[in-house]
Design an enzyme around this catalytic site. Structure first.
Site, PDB file in Angstrom:
ATOM      1  N   ALA A 281       0.826  -1.214   0.000  1.00 29.05           N
ATOM      2  CA  ALA A 281       0.000   0.000   0.000  1.00 29.05           C
ATOM      3  C   ALA A 281       0.856   1.259   0.000  1.00 29.05           C
ATOM      4  CB  ALA A 281      -0.917  -0.002   1.224  1.00 29.05           C
TER       5      ALA A 281
ATOM      6  N   TYR B 202       8.697  10.838  -3.379  1.00 30.84           N
ATOM      7  CA  TYR B 202       8.294   9.430  -3.474  1.00 30.84           C
ATOM      8  C   TYR B 202       9.449   8.518  -3.046  1.00 30.84           C
ATOM      9  CZ  TYR B 202       7.470   4.879  -5.566  1.00 30.84           C
ATOM     10  OH  TYR B 202       7.367   3.524  -5.759  1.00 30.84           O
TER      11      TYR B 202
END
Ligand code: UDP
Length: 335
Positions: A79, A146
């Site tokens: 996730a 990220y």
């Protein structure tokens, strides 16, 4: 009821997660998928024996009730948000979801004595490497939020190993691509930014001409080189990583790639060969933050997990993606 050896897979309704869930379920493993369904698809869970729980990995009380009910022996954690550009414009979304939310998961794992964790990490943690191929010793200097959000979780996992014996496998993926050969599950991102689906969408008419981001890189044909690893190979690496941890193996970090670099122009040529069609192409400027080359040295994954990429024929990878795009689902779980 407590069932031994059930595995919690977070983000199991996403692209790489769903292929891994399908493989693990076919191996007879009991799986509960926890997915907030922001990017996940219910239809990507094809095995009826798999339980899908919609919910958040940061939700302590939900996690506690799931751990109480299922007594998970291990967690496979997918996730995460994964749009590099969005991470630059909305970094807090990435640090909250990819770095902070998993703390709840780890806290509940610690409470319940669950000490095995397979983590979906990324080659984006390396940033712009000075040397190709990239080994696990290559310095990790991510160049966007990220990559940093994923690297921080790698560090947290290492600290949890030291503090309470959490053993983890951080699997640093290169460019995930392809889909199940039967076209049942595949890549359905919205928006779709990845090269192979973008090239195919230029053929189906779902998108305009493929824009090649930069033709002046210091590579043989001037376009960026990447290591395209088949999603089913990534899935089998997760199965191996679970076996490794369950056999008592130490924490590890491993690159998951083929070791072979392929340029953007070579991908376009492969698509044209597989489909027999001509890809409409426009040549544009470089995309910010794209390193010229990212190619894995995957030898450590072989040494530590006896895993290596098996589906290394880029034409087969492209064919599987084309099957997904043109098959019954037309590359989408919902029309
Ligand atoms: N790329 C491109 N046009 C596109 C999408 C991607 O030229 O529409 C290039 C991109 O610049 C990179 C490579 O294709 O060099 C792979 O990009 P992708 O977004 O698939 O993966 P990344 O390597 O960024 O994780």
């Amino acid at each position: 009821m407590t069932t031994a050896h059930t595995i919690l897979v977070t983000g199991g309704a996403g692209y790489i997660g769903s292929h891994t869930v399908r493989l693990l379920a076919s191996m007879g493993r009991k799986i509960v998928v926890l997915d907030n369904m922001v990017y996940g698809h219910e239809e990507a869970i094809v095995d009826p024996a798999v339980t899908l729980v919609p919910g958040d990995i940061g939700d302590h009380s939900l996690l506690r009730s799931l751990f109480r009910e299922h007594g998970f022996s291990a967690v496979v954690h997918f996730a995460a948000y994964a749009y590099v550009g969005e991470s630059v414009t909305d970094p807090l979304k990435y640090y909250r979801n990819n770095t902070a939310a998993p703390l709840a998961l780890l806290e509940v794992m610690q409470e319940f004595g669950c000490k095995q964790f397979v983590f979906s990490s990324t080659c984006a943690t390396y940033g712009i490497p000075a040397v190709i191929p990239i080994t696990e010793q290559t310095p990790q200097h991510p160049i966007n939020p990220y990559g940093r959000s994923k690297l921080m979780l790698e560090w947290i996992l290492a600290d949890c190993d030291t503090a309470w014996g959490l053993r983890s496998a951080c699997l640093r993926y290169f460019n995930a691509s392809g889909c199940s050969a039967d076209g049942m599950i595949g890549e359905d991102h919205n928006p779709e930014t990845h090269l192979i689906p973008r090239v195919l969408m230029a053929l189906t008419g779902e998108a305009g001409a493929l824009e090649v981001f930069g033709t002046d890189y210091p590579t043989p044909d001037g376009t960026c080189i990447r290591d395209y690893i088949h999603v089913e190979d990534l899935a089998s690496a997760h199965a191996r990583a679970l076996d490794h941890l369950e056999a008592g193996g130490d924490s590890l970090r491993a690159n998951l790639g083929t070791g072979v670099g392929i340029s953007v122009k070579e991908i376009i040529a492969a698509v044209e060969k597989v489909t027999g069609l001509t890809v409409p192409v426009v040549y544009g400027p470089r995309r910010a933050g794209d390193p010229a080359q990212l190619v894995a040295d995957p030898s450590l994954a072989w040494e530590s997990l006896q895993w290596r990429a098996g589906k290394t024929d880029i034409f087969e990878t492209v064919r599987s993606a084309w099957t997904w795009m043109t098959g019954p689902r037309k590359g989408r779980y919902r029309s």
